[in-house]
Scaffold this motif. Structure first.
Motif, PDB file in Angstrom:
ATOM      1  N   ASP A 309       0.847  -1.180   0.000  1.00 43.56           N
ATOM      2  CA  ASP A 309       0.000   0.000   0.000  1.00 43.56           C
ATOM      3  C   ASP A 309       0.890   1.239   0.000  1.00 43.56           C
ATOM      4  OD1 ASP A 309      -1.782   2.020   0.411  1.00 43.56           O
ATOM      5  OD2 ASP A 309      -2.839   1.058   2.068  1.00 43.56           O
ATOM      6  N   PRO A 310       0.805   2.088  -1.024  1.00 44.17           N
ATOM      7  CA  PRO A 310       1.695   3.250  -1.106  1.00 44.17           C
ATOM      8  C   PRO A 310       1.215   4.436  -0.280  1.00 44.17           C
ATOM      9  CG  PRO A 310       0.285   3.177  -3.030  1.00 44.17           C
ATOM     10  CD  PRO A 310      -0.051   1.950  -2.222  1.00 44.17           C
ATOM     11  N   TYR A 311       0.131   4.309   0.474  1.00 44.12           N
ATOM     12  CA  TYR A 311      -0.450   5.471   1.144  1.00 44.12           C
ATOM     13  C   TYR A 311       0.512   6.084   2.154  1.00 44.12           C
ATOM     14  CZ  TYR A 311      -3.693   8.532   3.562  1.00 44.12           C
ATOM     15  OH  TYR A 311      -4.292   9.635   4.114  1.00 44.12           O
ATOM     16  N   ASP A 312       1.061   5.288   3.061  1.00 43.84           N
ATOM     17  CA  ASP A 312       1.901   5.842   4.118  1.00 43.84           C
ATOM     18  C   ASP A 312       3.153   6.512   3.549  1.00 43.84           C
ATOM     19  OD1 ASP A 312       0.144   5.060   6.063  1.00 43.84           O
ATOM     20  OD2 ASP A 312       1.224   3.231   6.591  1.00 43.84           O
ATOM     21  N   GLU A 313       3.790   5.856   2.576  1.00 41.75           N
ATOM     22  CA  GLU A 313       4.973   6.449   1.968  1.00 41.75           C
ATOM     23  C   GLU A 313       4.589   7.700   1.186  1.00 41.75           C
ATOM     24  OE1 GLU A 313       9.116   6.642   0.913  1.00 41.75           O
ATOM     25  OE2 GLU A 313       7.902   5.881   2.567  1.00 41.75           O
ATOM     26  N   GLY A 314       3.446   7.663   0.503  1.00 39.89           N
ATOM     27  CA  GLY A 314       2.992   8.832  -0.225  1.00 39.89           C
ATOM     28  C   GLY A 314       2.699  10.001   0.696  1.00 39.89           C
ATOM     29  N   LEU A 315       2.099   9.719   1.861  1.00 39.92           N
ATOM     30  CA  LEU A 315       1.813  10.789   2.810  1.00 39.92           C
ATOM     31  C   LEU A 315       3.101  11.388   3.352  1.00 39.92           C
ATOM     32  CD1 LEU A 315      -0.287  12.385   4.378  1.00 39.92           C
ATOM     33  CD2 LEU A 315      -0.267  10.581   6.117  1.00 39.92           C
ATOM     34  N   ARG A 316       4.093  10.528   3.608  1.00 39.02           N
ATOM     35  CA  ARG A 316       5.373  11.030   4.101  1.00 39.02           C
ATOM     36  C   ARG A 316       6.020  11.963   3.085  1.00 39.02           C
ATOM     37  NH1 ARG A 316      10.611  10.179   3.387  1.00 39.02           N
ATOM     38  NH2 ARG A 316      10.259   8.502   1.877  1.00 39.02           N
ATOM     39  N   VAL A 317       6.083  11.548   1.818  1.00 39.36           N
ATOM     40  CA  VAL A 317       6.714  12.362   0.776  1.00 39.36           C
ATOM     41  C   VAL A 317       5.905  13.630   0.525  1.00 39.36           C
ATOM     42  CG1 VAL A 317       7.391  12.419  -1.657  1.00 39.36           C
ATOM     43  CG2 VAL A 317       7.824  10.371  -0.282  1.00 39.36           C
ATOM     44  N   ARG A 318       4.598  13.510   0.510  1.00 39.98           N
ATOM     45  CA  ARG A 318       3.741  14.678   0.293  1.00 39.98           C
ATOM     46  C   ARG A 318       3.983  15.737   1.364  1.00 39.98           C
ATOM     47  NH1 ARG A 318      -2.938  14.527   0.041  1.00 39.98           N
ATOM     48  NH2 ARG A 318      -3.223  16.665  -0.803  1.00 39.98           N
ATOM     49  N   ARG A 319       4.104  15.301   2.612  1.00 45.39           N
ATOM     50  CA  ARG A 319       4.333  16.240   3.708  1.00 45.39           C
ATOM     51  C   ARG A 319       5.737  16.842   3.622  1.00 45.39           C
ATOM     52  NH1 ARG A 319       1.068  15.679   8.384  1.00 45.39           N
ATOM     53  NH2 ARG A 319       2.864  15.755   9.780  1.00 45.39           N
ATOM     54  N   GLU A 320       6.736  16.045   3.231  1.00 45.57           N
ATOM     55  CA  GLU A 320       8.098  16.564   3.103  1.00 45.57           C
ATOM     56  C   GLU A 320       8.202  17.608   2.000  1.00 45.57           C
ATOM     57  OE1 GLU A 320      10.618  12.640   4.635  1.00 45.57           O
ATOM     58  OE2 GLU A 320      10.788  13.328   2.561  1.00 45.57           O
ATOM     59  N   VAL A 321       7.516  17.385   0.882  1.00 47.49           N
ATOM     60  CA  VAL A 321       7.652  18.265  -0.274  1.00 47.49           C
ATOM     61  C   VAL A 321       6.781  19.510  -0.146  1.00 47.49           C
ATOM     62  CG1 VAL A 321       7.271  18.441  -2.773  1.00 47.49           C
ATOM     63  CG2 VAL A 321       8.343  16.387  -1.808  1.00 47.49           C
ATOM     64  N   THR A 346      -2.720  11.147  -2.552  1.00 45.81           N
ATOM     65  CA  THR A 346      -1.664  10.627  -1.674  1.00 45.81           C
ATOM     66  C   THR A 346      -1.125   9.315  -2.191  1.00 45.81           C
ATOM     67  OG1 THR A 346      -2.671  11.730   0.232  1.00 45.81           O
ATOM     68  CG2 THR A 346      -1.139   9.938   0.696  1.00 45.81           C
ATOM     69  N   ARG A 347      -2.018   8.425  -2.608  1.00 41.85           N
ATOM     70  CA  ARG A 347      -1.567   7.103  -3.053  1.00 41.85           C
ATOM     71  C   ARG A 347      -0.884   7.145  -4.417  1.00 41.85           C
ATOM     72  NH1 ARG A 347      -6.019   4.254  -0.180  1.00 41.85           N
ATOM     73  NH2 ARG A 347      -4.990   2.655   1.058  1.00 41.85           N
ATOM     74  N   TYR A 348      -1.503   7.832  -5.364  1.00 41.02           N
ATOM     75  CA  TYR A 348      -1.019   7.735  -6.741  1.00 41.02           C
ATOM     76  C   TYR A 348       0.050   8.782  -7.048  1.00 41.02           C
ATOM     77  CZ  TYR A 348      -0.921   7.483 -11.814  1.00 41.02           C
ATOM     78  OH  TYR A 348      -0.500   7.364 -13.116  1.00 41.02           O
ATOM     79  N   ALA A 349      -0.291  10.079  -6.902  1.00 45.58           N
ATOM     80  CA  ALA A 349       0.684  11.118  -7.254  1.00 45.58           C
ATOM     81  C   ALA A 349       1.922  11.033  -6.372  1.00 45.58           C
ATOM     82  CB  ALA A 349       0.043  12.500  -7.133  1.00 45.58           C
ATOM     83  N   TRP A 350       1.712  10.870  -5.050  1.00 45.52           N
ATOM     84  CA  TRP A 350       2.837  10.924  -4.120  1.00 45.52           C
ATOM     85  C   TRP A 350       3.399   9.553  -3.783  1.00 45.52           C
ATOM     86  CZ3 TRP A 350       4.910  15.478  -3.731  1.00 45.52           C
ATOM     87  CH2 TRP A 350       4.119  16.590  -4.023  1.00 45.52           C
ATOM     88  N   GLY A 351       2.556   8.542  -3.653  1.00 42.02           N
ATOM     89  CA  GLY A 351       3.044   7.207  -3.310  1.00 42.02           C
ATOM     90  C   GLY A 351       3.564   6.410  -4.487  1.00 42.02           C
ATOM     91  N   GLU A 352       3.028   6.693  -5.687  1.00 44.87           N
ATOM     92  CA  GLU A 352       3.435   5.932  -6.874  1.00 44.87           C
ATOM     93  C   GLU A 352       4.445   6.685  -7.744  1.00 44.87           C
ATOM     94  OE1 GLU A 352       2.626   2.907  -7.649  1.00 44.87           O
ATOM     95  OE2 GLU A 352       0.746   2.399  -6.655  1.00 44.87           O
ATOM     96  N   ILE A 353       4.274   8.000  -7.887  1.00 44.38           N
ATOM     97  CA  ILE A 353       5.089   8.759  -8.839  1.00 44.38           C
ATOM     98  C   ILE A 353       6.251   9.478  -8.155  1.00 44.38           C
ATOM     99  CG2 ILE A 353       5.089  10.560 -10.598  1.00 44.38           C
ATOM    100  CD1 ILE A 353       3.542   7.954 -11.309  1.00 44.38           C
ATOM    101  N   TRP A 354       5.961  10.313  -7.144  1.00 41.02           N
ATOM    102  CA  TRP A 354       7.027  11.083  -6.505  1.00 41.02           C
ATOM    103  C   TRP A 354       8.024  10.201  -5.765  1.00 41.02           C
ATOM    104  CZ3 TRP A 354       8.597  16.210  -6.161  1.00 41.02           C
ATOM    105  CH2 TRP A 354       7.829  17.135  -6.867  1.00 41.02           C
ATOM    106  N   THR A 355       7.681   8.970  -5.494  1.00 37.26           N
ATOM    107  CA  THR A 355       8.599   8.071  -4.785  1.00 37.26           C
ATOM    108  C   THR A 355       9.484   7.264  -5.720  1.00 37.26           C
ATOM    109  OG1 THR A 355       6.872   6.376  -4.711  1.00 37.26           O
ATOM    110  CG2 THR A 355       7.070   7.825  -2.791  1.00 37.26           C
ATOM    111  N   ARG A 356       9.279   7.384  -7.018  1.00 35.59           N
ATOM    112  CA  ARG A 356      10.081   6.589  -7.956  1.00 35.59           C
ATOM    113  C   ARG A 356      11.543   7.042  -7.950  1.00 35.59           C
ATOM    114  NH1 ARG A 356       7.436   3.530 -11.781  1.00 35.59           N
ATOM    115  NH2 ARG A 356       9.126   3.861 -13.260  1.00 35.59           N
ATOM    116  N   ASP A 357      12.441   6.103  -8.224  1.00 36.77           N
ATOM    117  CA  ASP A 357      13.875   6.380  -8.192  1.00 36.77           C
ATOM    118  C   ASP A 357      14.414   7.020  -9.468  1.00 36.77           C
ATOM    119  OD1 ASP A 357      14.050   5.294  -5.650  1.00 36.77           O
ATOM    120  OD2 ASP A 357      14.453   3.264  -6.410  1.00 36.77           O
TER     121      ASP A 357
END
Length: 433
Positions: A309-321, A346-357
């Motif tokens: 589930d990308p929600y938690d990681e997406g929320l973390r990145v969204r808040r950092e950015v 949160t899930r798609y834009a931030w958890g799926e896209i902004w977290t990509r390497d």
């Protein structure tokens, strides 16, 4: 006395070579010299080890952007020196490193003192904005504001030479390493873990500390089992500099009483508590301050089994950015109509896209700014100009991005974008009084 440099940690020894080791960790934008007034007394009994953070005090400028990385570098140096067990006292970010040591490497720490420390330092937004200000203006704004953060008004008026010495420590700090340390403090939060610190712990705080004040100290004491609190009158954030005798006496008393090692006995009789520092046990009914999670529009629904589930990681990145305040406001304002959309973001834009390497955050900010100008999405531009500054772009680089958009997206769109960007940059890069 011996002095040397290893990797990115500059360190120094004082005291007998065969004595047990006591480590003193510095505050942000200071050097090991902040502990000078404690050394004559401490070095009688301990082998005192002091270190500088990367880029501080002339140490090699290799930025480390997490408290865990700073702790790992310190341990690597100690391992090279064959130091396995030690007492540790740290001020501010040095205290954060001490807490990290006690949590992740408890077998290494015989006893712990946290000075002007906190389980979470201010807010992530505050420290990331410091980074934006330094990236734009250099270290001078931090140097100018240091006396007000570090010392009481009475001390600053009575000891101008010491205050100027402290300001010079800030001015000579490498900006990139300072920004990285701010990122480390922005991400640091051990409130839920305090109960796992099992070493004898003393928490020392200046009565007038406005940075990590008595409330932060009481949170530490309430959360760490059997921790004790020492409130030092007439002191602000740099308590070891402002009230050296009181802090020295507290450290001697604590480490003498708390040091326990199978190969050593108690090293000296316990001196009396100094008259100008009051030490009290943690209140019996004290409880850790609650950790407030960001308001959410709705409880995230788990994804099918087998897919993370990308929600938690997406929320973390969204808040950092975008900033904690901005995201918390968006989530708190969500309702039955918009809650699912916030979840999608949160899930798609931030958890799926902004977290990509594949791209770093700077590059993603350049692309996002360009896309927003091209699409005429002025309502989202301000938030992403602010995000671009947080992600490491300078105002000059943002200007170049918008000039490029004028050619390929149209002058009217770029004109509106420049107006928005100018106001955001002014707000974010102007040092606060």
């Amino acid at each position: 006395m011996s002095e040397t440099t290893a990797k990115t940690l500059q360190y120094r020894f004082d005291g007998p070579e065969d004595a047990p080791v006591l480590i003193l960790g510095p505050s942000l934008a200071t050097t090991w010299h902040m502990w000078d007034r404690q050394i004559p007394e401490l070095a009688r009994t301990w082998r005192v080890f002091r270190y500088d953070l990367p880029g501080h005090g002339g140490a090699p400028a290799e930025p480390l952007a997490s408290v865990g990385e700073l702790t790992g570098r310190l341990l690597a140096v100690l391992d090279e020196l064959g130091i396995q067990r030690f007492g540790y006292a740290g001020c501010s970010i040095g205290g954060a490193i001490g807490a990290e040591l006690a949590l992740r490497h408890p077998h290494r720490v015989a006893s712990l003192a946290l000075v002007a420390a906190s389980p979470r330092f201010a807010t992530a937004d505050e420290f990331r904005q410091r980074g934006v200000i330094v990236r734009t203006n250099g270290m001078e704004p931090m140097a100018a504001s240091a006396p007000g953060r570090w010392f009481t008004e009475a001390f600053a008026a009575a000891q101008p030479a010491i205050v100027e010495w402290a300001v010079q420590m800030v001015r000579t700090t490498d900006p990139g390493c300072y920004i990285a340390a701010c990122e480390a403090l922005a991400a640091f939060d051990v409130r839920p873990e305090l109960g796992r610190i099992a070493v004898p712990t003393l928490v020392v705080v200046g009565e007038q500390d406005q940075v990590t004040g008595p409330a932060d100290a009481r949170t530490l004491v309430a959360g760490i089992p059997d921790a004790r609190l020492a409130l030092v009158p007439g002191a602000s954030h740099l308590t070891p500099v402002e009230q050296p005798a009181a802090v020295t006496d507290l450290l001697v008393r604590h480490f003498t009483a708390a040091w326990q090692d199978t190969s050593t006995t108690l090293l000296a009789p316990v001196p009396p508590v100094p008259a100008d520092a009051v030490e009290t046990p943690a209140p019996a009914d004290a409880a850790p301050q609650p950790v407030h999670a960001p308001a959410a529009a709705s409880e995230p629904e788990p994804l099918p089994v087998g897919r993370p589930d990308p929600y938690d990681e997406g929320l973390r990145v969204r808040r950092e950015v975008l900033g904690e305040g901005y995201v918390d406001e968006a989530l708190a304002g969500a309702d039955d109509m918009t809650g699912d959309f916030q979840d999608l973001l949160t899930r798609y834009a931030w958890g799926e896209i902004w977290t990509r390497d594949g791209l770093d955050r700077r590059t993603r900010s350049v692309i996002t700014l360009t896309a927003l100008v091209a699409g005429g999405r002025q309502e989202s531009l301000a938030a992403h100009v602010r995000a671009a500054l947080r992600n490491g772009l300078t105002p000059a680089e943002i200007r170049e991005v918008l000039l490029q958009t004028a050619v390929y997206c149209g002058v009217p769109a770029a004109h509106a974008a420049f107006e928005t960007a100018r106001e955001v940059v002014r707000q974010e890069t102007t040092p606060q009084p």
